[in-house]
Design a protein around this motif. Structure first.
Motif, PDB file in Angstrom:
ATOM      1  N   LEU A   1     -72.057 -40.788  27.224  1.00  0.00           N
ATOM      2  CA  LEU A   1     -73.052 -40.747  28.296  1.00  0.00           C
ATOM      3  C   LEU A   1     -73.180 -39.337  28.869  1.00  0.00           C
ATOM      4  N   MET A   2     -72.051 -38.717  29.169  1.00  0.00           N
ATOM      5  CA  MET A   2     -72.092 -37.399  29.798  1.00  0.00           C
ATOM      6  C   MET A   2     -72.727 -36.352  28.881  1.00  0.00           C
ATOM      7  N   PHE A   3     -72.220 -36.234  27.665  1.00  0.00           N
ATOM      8  CA  PHE A   3     -72.732 -35.200  26.776  1.00  0.00           C
ATOM      9  C   PHE A   3     -74.105 -35.560  26.216  1.00  0.00           C
ATOM     10  N   GLY A   4     -74.392 -36.853  26.101  1.00  0.00           N
ATOM     11  CA  GLY A   4     -75.723 -37.258  25.661  1.00  0.00           C
ATOM     12  C   GLY A   4     -76.790 -36.908  26.685  1.00  0.00           C
ATOM     13  N   VAL A   5     -76.507 -37.162  27.969  1.00  0.00           N
ATOM     14  CA  VAL A   5     -77.472 -36.829  29.028  1.00  0.00           C
ATOM     15  C   VAL A   5     -77.646 -35.324  29.120  1.00  0.00           C
ATOM     16  N   MET A   6     -76.546 -34.574  28.998  1.00  0.00           N
ATOM     17  CA  MET A   6     -76.661 -33.109  29.072  1.00  0.00           C
ATOM     18  C   MET A   6     -77.433 -32.555  27.882  1.00  0.00           C
TER      19      MET A   6
ATOM     20  N   LEU B   1     -65.675 -26.141  24.668  1.00  0.00           N
ATOM     21  CA  LEU B   1     -64.228 -26.390  24.707  1.00  0.00           C
ATOM     22  C   LEU B   1     -63.712 -26.336  26.143  1.00  0.00           C
ATOM     23  N   THR B   2     -64.251 -25.426  26.936  1.00  0.00           N
ATOM     24  CA  THR B   2     -63.890 -25.370  28.356  1.00  0.00           C
ATOM     25  C   THR B   2     -64.326 -26.650  29.074  1.00  0.00           C
ATOM     26  N   ALA B   3     -65.533 -27.103  28.770  1.00  0.00           N
ATOM     27  CA  ALA B   3     -66.036 -28.338  29.392  1.00  0.00           C
ATOM     28  C   ALA B   3     -65.176 -29.533  29.008  1.00  0.00           C
ATOM     29  N   LEU B   4     -64.774 -29.583  27.738  1.00  0.00           N
ATOM     30  CA  LEU B   4     -63.941 -30.693  27.278  1.00  0.00           C
ATOM     31  C   LEU B   4     -62.575 -30.675  27.959  1.00  0.00           C
ATOM     32  N   ALA B   5     -62.003 -29.483  28.121  1.00  0.00           N
ATOM     33  CA  ALA B   5     -60.712 -29.373  28.808  1.00  0.00           C
ATOM     34  C   ALA B   5     -60.834 -29.776  30.272  1.00  0.00           C
ATOM     35  N   GLN B   6     -61.913 -29.368  30.922  1.00  0.00           N
ATOM     36  CA  GLN B   6     -62.136 -29.743  32.322  1.00  0.00           C
ATOM     37  C   GLN B   6     -62.293 -31.257  32.466  1.00  0.00           C
ATOM     38  N   LEU B   7     -62.979 -31.861  31.509  1.00  0.00           N
ATOM     39  CA  LEU B   7     -63.155 -33.313  31.552  1.00  0.00           C
ATOM     40  C   LEU B   7     -61.811 -34.017  31.393  1.00  0.00           C
ATOM     41  N   TRP B   8     -60.985 -33.531  30.510  1.00  0.00           N
ATOM     42  CA  TRP B   8     -59.667 -34.131  30.267  1.00  0.00           C
ATOM     43  C   TRP B   8     -58.749 -33.963  31.478  1.00  0.00           C
ATOM     44  N   ILE B   9     -58.816 -32.806  32.138  1.00  0.00           N
ATOM     45  CA  ILE B   9     -57.918 -32.537  33.268  1.00  0.00           C
ATOM     46  C   ILE B   9     -58.394 -33.214  34.547  1.00  0.00           C
TER      47      ILE B   9
ATOM     48  N   THR C   1     -61.966 -50.176  19.206  1.00  0.00           N
ATOM     49  CA  THR C   1     -61.688 -48.936  18.479  1.00  0.00           C
ATOM     50  C   THR C   1     -62.746 -47.882  18.772  1.00  0.00           C
ATOM     51  N   LEU C   2     -64.008 -48.306  18.831  1.00  0.00           N
ATOM     52  CA  LEU C   2     -65.076 -47.371  19.163  1.00  0.00           C
ATOM     53  C   LEU C   2     -64.924 -46.825  20.576  1.00  0.00           C
ATOM     54  N   GLU C   3     -64.467 -47.668  21.479  1.00  0.00           N
ATOM     55  CA  GLU C   3     -64.362 -47.250  22.882  1.00  0.00           C
ATOM     56  C   GLU C   3     -63.205 -46.294  23.123  1.00  0.00           C
ATOM     57  N   HIS C   4     -62.093 -46.488  22.429  1.00  0.00           N
ATOM     58  CA  HIS C   4     -60.896 -45.698  22.718  1.00  0.00           C
ATOM     59  C   HIS C   4     -60.370 -44.899  21.516  1.00  0.00           C
ATOM     60  N   GLY C   5     -60.976 -45.043  20.351  1.00  0.00           N
ATOM     61  CA  GLY C   5     -60.459 -44.374  19.160  1.00  0.00           C
ATOM     62  C   GLY C   5     -60.740 -42.877  19.160  1.00  0.00           C
TER      63      GLY C   5
ATOM     64  N   LYS D   1     -59.917 -40.589  33.295  1.00  0.00           N
ATOM     65  CA  LYS D   1     -60.421 -41.939  33.000  1.00  0.00           C
ATOM     66  C   LYS D   1     -61.738 -41.882  32.243  1.00  0.00           C
ATOM     67  N   THR D   2     -62.568 -40.922  32.592  1.00  0.00           N
ATOM     68  CA  THR D   2     -63.816 -40.759  31.848  1.00  0.00           C
ATOM     69  C   THR D   2     -63.531 -40.285  30.423  1.00  0.00           C
ATOM     70  N   PHE D   3     -62.584 -39.383  30.275  1.00  0.00           N
ATOM     71  CA  PHE D   3     -62.247 -38.843  28.957  1.00  0.00           C
ATOM     72  C   PHE D   3     -61.676 -39.921  28.041  1.00  0.00           C
ATOM     73  N   GLU D   4     -60.975 -40.911  28.609  1.00  0.00           N
ATOM     74  CA  GLU D   4     -60.365 -41.963  27.790  1.00  0.00           C
ATOM     75  C   GLU D   4     -61.407 -42.871  27.156  1.00  0.00           C
TER      76      GLU D   4
END
Length: 555
Positions: A97-102, A75-83, A32-36, A87-90
């Motif tokens: 990892l991505m947003f924590g490192v940034m 929001l633009t970054a999130l949309a780019q990640l989803w598009i 649930t934590l991984e995909h919720g 697989k990373t967005f899922e």
């Protein structure tokens, strides 16, 4: 708890084995934590709050407006990640990892820039000879522009590194007194150079080399923008070369230090987020691993088979841009389950005895199929990588142990023919069910697992060829790939038809080079008698060693 006592009761009665295979168990709450969605929302809110804190720490330049701009960029970054990276967005761990490192990158940048501002407040002259403005420039040159792009490029790939370079540059230019165009350009160029240098990192020293290039690019850009000494087209009169030397040292040193920081932080990120980089794969390719040493002694045929599969899979992975290092290492360990009963597999059998002759086809198939579960058990016992365990489970998919299935069908037909003579009823003849002779799966989920699955099957089948010729190798590979496709074994991985053709072509080249014929050298005794025509047969292929038992290792 009740299941434990029931098992112990059956063990005492001899109706159940006391041995239990190790199994991977992932709790439901971890899934649930991984995909919720709630966990993803919490990560996003945490990043926005972190951005707001960084921006509001400077109240001198309209923080509310900057927070709004930062949220819109997010929001633009999130949309780019989803598009672009679905697989990373899922996976929430990858998003974290991505947003924590940034966010860590931006926090370091903010700390350095705030420190540089404090140098102005100390006054125009300091005991070390530097003015407040010069000390501020020194601190601004120490910004680690390439930290997040470098980390994410090595961990997740070049596309993620470019993604990080773009967005940390935008956010970084916001958190320092409004939009800073010089910071934006320097951060973008440094990030892109870091990603370009780390396209294929095979040794950790390459990260330090990337840091050197980033430092040099920072130094050149600082010269162009006048952050180091005067602008290059201004007069050089009255310059303080010692100050320029310090500034150059800081600019280049910050890049080198960033490389060392990333090199030291990577193992922590790999362990925390269960990611294996190419550098770690090469470290895992050590043939002195205890399991591989056991293979050499207890199952030498399987060991040699694994080495050949590794060569086939590595070359095929390189042909389509997959992880060649992962294919090699996973190929070494994909058949470690055969260590439990090595003598039941063709490559380890003695010529004078086939243990399957004494077993029913269903029992033989059960032993062959069990090597996958035994392999997972050994992999967990020795603490092997998660990706290796996945390949062990997936390299046979749900394929059919065809030889023993056909033998069972033949025995069933013989029983029916004999039953008519001995008046045996049809229902007394054992039923042959195809699912009994199939591996439990799952099918290959990645390109690397699919390549290893095909290489394993092709290498095993090639050992049964009578006279090895390029035409026979080509036909063998085409038949096996076609059967795997029709059986649906490749439908859950990312291999395209074009990539599959390139993989097959790579297998052809590698197999033909490994199974080439040799010149038949003349005997010295024949030469003394005037020569022998056998020594001139240069184009005659040597027959490959053939066993009377089919290649059950490939099923």
């Amino acid at each position: 708890m009740l299941g434990f006592f029931e098992r112990q009761r059956l063990v005492k009665k001899g109706l159940c084995s006391s041995k239990q295979r190790r199994r991977r168990t992932e709790s439901e709450w971890l899934q649930t934590l991984e995909h919720g969605p709630l966990a993803k929302v919490a990560i996003c809110l945490g990043f926005i709050v972190g951005l707001a804190v960084l921006i509001y720490s400077d109240l001198r330049s309209q923080p509310m407006e900057k927070v709004l701009i930062a949220v819109l960029i997010f929001l633009t970054a999130l949309a780019q990640l989803w598009i672009n990276h679905p697989k990373t967005f899922e996976r929430n761990s990858r998003v974290l990892l991505m947003f924590g490192v940034m966010l860590l990158h931006l926090g370091i940048v903010k700390l350095i820039l705030v420190t540089s501002d404090n140098q102005i407040l100390r006054g125009m002259s300091t005991p070390d000879g530097f003015s407040g403005l010069e000390r501020q420039q020194l601190w601004r040159l120490a910004v680690p522009y390439a930290f997040a792009p470098l980390v994410l490029s090595v961990l997740l790939g070049k596309n993620h590194g470019i993604y990080a370079a773009i967005f940390v540059s935008l956010w970084g230019s916001l958190i320092y007194r409004g939009i800073d165009p010089i910071f934006l350009v320097m951060s973008l160029i440094s990030g892109f150079i870091a990603v370009f240098i780390t396209l294929d990192v095979r040794r950790r020293i390459q990260l330090v080399r990337a840091g050197v290039f980033v430092g040099l690019s920072t130094w050149i850009l600082a010269l162009i923008f006048g952050l180091i000494g005067p602008i290059i087209w201004e007069s050089f009169s009255g310059m303080h070369w010692s100050i320029i030397g310090y500034q150059s040292l800081v600019a280049i040193g910050s890049g080198v230090l960033t490389g060392f920081m990333v090199s030291g932080a990577l193992p922590i990120f790999e362990t925390t987020f269960r990611i294996t980089t190419s550098t770690t794969w090469l470290e895992l390719a050590d043939l002195n691993h205890p399991l591989l040493k056991r293979l050499v002694i207890e199952a030498p045929g399987t060991y040699h088979h694994s080495l050949v599969v590794a060569n086939l899979a590595e070359a095929a992975a390189e042909a389509i841009g997959a992880s060649a290092a992962m294919c090699r290492v996973c190929s070494y360990f994909h058949d470690i389950g055969k260590l439990v009963k090595p003598e039941y597999f063709t490559e380890n059998m003695r010529r004078d005895r086939n243990p399957h002759d004494e077993l029913a086809p269903t029992m033989s198939a059960l032993i062959i199929i069990a090597h996958v579960k035994e392999g997972v058990d050994l992999a967990l016992k020795y603490g092997l990588n998660q990706e290796i365990i996945d390949v062990i489970q997936q390299h046979h998919g749900t394929s059919l142990v065809f030889f023993f299935y056909k033998r069972a069908l033949q025995q069933q037909e013989d029983a029916r023919a004999g039953g008519k003579i001995m008046n045996i009823r049809e229902e007394d003849i054992p039923e042959v069910r195809e699912e009994t002779f199939r591996y439990s799966g799952p099918r290959p989920q990645t390109r690397e697992a699919a390549i290893i699955s095909l290489a394993d099957c092709i290498e095993s089948a090639s050992r049964s060829l009578d006279r090895v010729t390029p035409q026979k190798i080509d036909q063998l590979i085409s038949d096996i790939v076609e059967k795997r496709l029709l059986d649906g074994q490749l439908k859950e991985c990312d291999l395209t038809m074009r990539e599959l053709e390139e993989v097959a072509e790579s297998f052809r080249r590698t197999l033909q080079s490994m199974m080439h014929s040799r010149v038949a050298y003349p005997d010295s005794r024949s030469e003394s008698r005037g020569g022998d025509s056998r020594g001139d047969r240069r184009d005659t292929p040597l027959p490959a060693a053939r066993s009377t038992v089919p290649p059950v290792s490939a099923a």
